[in-house]
Design a protein around this motif. Sequence first.
Motif, short mmCIF file in Angstrom:
data_model
loop_
_atom_site.label_atom_id
_atom_site.label_comp_id
_atom_site.label_asym_id
_atom_site.label_seq_id
_atom_site.Cartn_x
_atom_site.Cartn_y
_atom_site.Cartn_z
N GLU A 178 46.75 44.28 43.67
CA GLU A 178 45.61 44.10 44.55
C GLU A 178 45.47 45.29 45.51
O GLU A 178 46.40 46.08 45.71
N SER A 179 44.31 45.38 46.10
CA SER A 179 44.05 46.37 47.13
C SER A 179 45.00 46.15 48.30
O SER A 179 45.39 45.01 48.60
N GLY A 180 45.35 47.23 48.98
CA GLY A 180 46.19 47.12 50.15
C GLY A 180 45.48 46.56 51.36
O GLY A 180 46.10 46.21 52.36
N ARG A 181 44.15 46.48 51.28
CA ARG A 181 43.38 45.91 52.38
C ARG A 181 43.24 44.41 52.18
O ARG A 181 42.81 43.95 51.12
N GLY A 194 42.35 40.71 51.71
CA GLY A 194 41.18 39.97 51.28
C GLY A 194 40.33 40.62 50.23
O GLY A 194 39.38 40.01 49.72
N GLU A 195 40.63 41.87 49.84
CA GLU A 195 39.79 42.56 48.86
C GLU A 195 40.12 42.17 47.43
O GLU A 195 39.28 42.27 46.54
N GLY A 196 41.34 41.79 47.17
CA GLY A 196 41.72 41.38 45.83
C GLY A 196 41.96 42.54 44.89
O GLY A 196 42.32 43.64 45.31
N THR A 197 41.73 42.30 43.59
CA THR A 197 42.05 43.29 42.57
C THR A 197 40.87 44.25 42.35
O THR A 197 39.76 44.04 42.83
N PHE A 198 41.16 45.32 41.58
CA PHE A 198 40.15 46.33 41.24
C PHE A 198 39.65 46.09 39.81
O PHE A 198 40.45 45.80 38.91
N SER A 199 38.38 46.28 39.58
CA SER A 199 37.90 46.27 38.20
C SER A 199 38.17 47.64 37.58
O SER A 199 38.27 48.66 38.28
N LEU A 200 38.28 47.66 36.25
CA LEU A 200 38.46 48.95 35.56
C LEU A 200 37.27 49.85 35.83
O LEU A 200 37.42 51.07 36.00
N ARG A 201 36.08 49.25 35.92
CA ARG A 201 34.87 50.02 36.22
C ARG A 201 35.02 50.75 37.56
O ARG A 201 34.72 51.94 37.67
N TRP A 202 35.49 50.03 38.59
CA TRP A 202 35.65 50.63 39.91
C TRP A 202 36.64 51.79 39.86
O TRP A 202 36.40 52.85 40.46
N ILE A 203 37.75 51.61 39.16
CA ILE A 203 38.77 52.66 39.11
C ILE A 203 38.22 53.90 38.41
O ILE A 203 38.45 55.04 38.85
N LEU A 204 37.48 53.73 37.33
CA LEU A 204 36.91 54.89 36.62
C LEU A 204 35.92 55.64 37.52
O LEU A 204 35.94 56.88 37.59
N VAL A 205 35.07 54.91 38.23
CA VAL A 205 34.12 55.56 39.13
C VAL A 205 34.87 56.27 40.26
O VAL A 205 34.54 57.39 40.65
#
Length: 369
Positions: free
Chosen positions: A327-330, A332-343
């Motif tokens: 998950e994000s270190g911030r 309440g943000e939760g996990t990252f989508s693969l789409r977000w990581i690529l962008v």
Amino acid sequence: MTVTILTGPPGAGKTTVAALLGAAGAAVGASAAGARPTVTLTTDTFYRSITTGFVPPYLAGSQRQNEVVAEAVVAATSAYARGGYDVVLDGVVGPWFLPPFRAAAAREGWDLAYVVLRPDLDTTLARATGRADAELRDPAAVRSMHAALADLGELEPHVRDTTGEEPAATAAAVRTALDGGAYRLSAPAADLPADERVDPPLRADETTTLRAFLDYHRDTLRRKTAGLGAEQLRTPLPPSTMTLGGLLKHLAYVETSWFLEVYDGGAPLAPFDTTDWDADPDWEWHSASLDSPEDLRRLFDAAVDAADRSIDAALAAGGLDGTSARESGREGEGTFSLRWILVHMIEEYARHNGHADLLREALDGATGE
């Protein structure tokens, strides 16, 4: 403008010869009749300006200090040259300090010459240790500095043996040689290698478009760092301490961190898996100066290959909507989508490739996408 670096061990006669050249307005090849405004600089002045924390420049532990002094000398030389002055620089400037001068020459259009006055060791010792007003008379230090300039390889044609030669004769001979085009340092190659990058398609599905832009930016960094040696890869553009070698290692870490560590939930690629990040959060930037160009490029390519394998597996399992193991270190943000990581990776490369543009142009004048 013209810049002549006049160097040699203590006792070589460089300070007196530099003053004679400067007084004649003959930094590089100007006759007395056609003398131009000329400034004579000495590196000793820059070292003496360090009032606290000075380390004799020939001792262990002086490397960073010496690099800072070299940066200051290059900056002063550039300022005078831009103001219309030729410059004669007097000091112990070994080949290891030439890259920033050559980069400035390529960037600002200097005519750069490098002259090494090198009497034999006995003469050097006699002259250096016999000067009552000299700061450096220690025989061991003089021997060390003479040895550092004893075998200059491809720069040997820039050496003049001043054993038994009076300064006035040396100055006249150097001026004549400069008039004839001797002692010039060629500018670094300013051409980037052929552009072998593949442009992203204008019309494609989302996955293809994202991966194509990521590959394009990876290849841009490869192109911006191609053909450079270790000294160039570790040369910063002040006031920043960022280097092209540091960029290669940083982005190798970013690739392995996001895909192997965050998305897959595993360990990053070696050597990042055993790094003490608490001790040095910017370890990859700092340690890059100790790595060879070949090792830096191998590490970068290995990180990209490992990241691509992670992306392939993630796309097969859940597509762009798949989510990361961590998950994000911030809060309440939760996990990252693969789409977000690529962008995000495309954004990371775009930002740092802008840095690479400036660093490469400062090194050898090479420009281009």
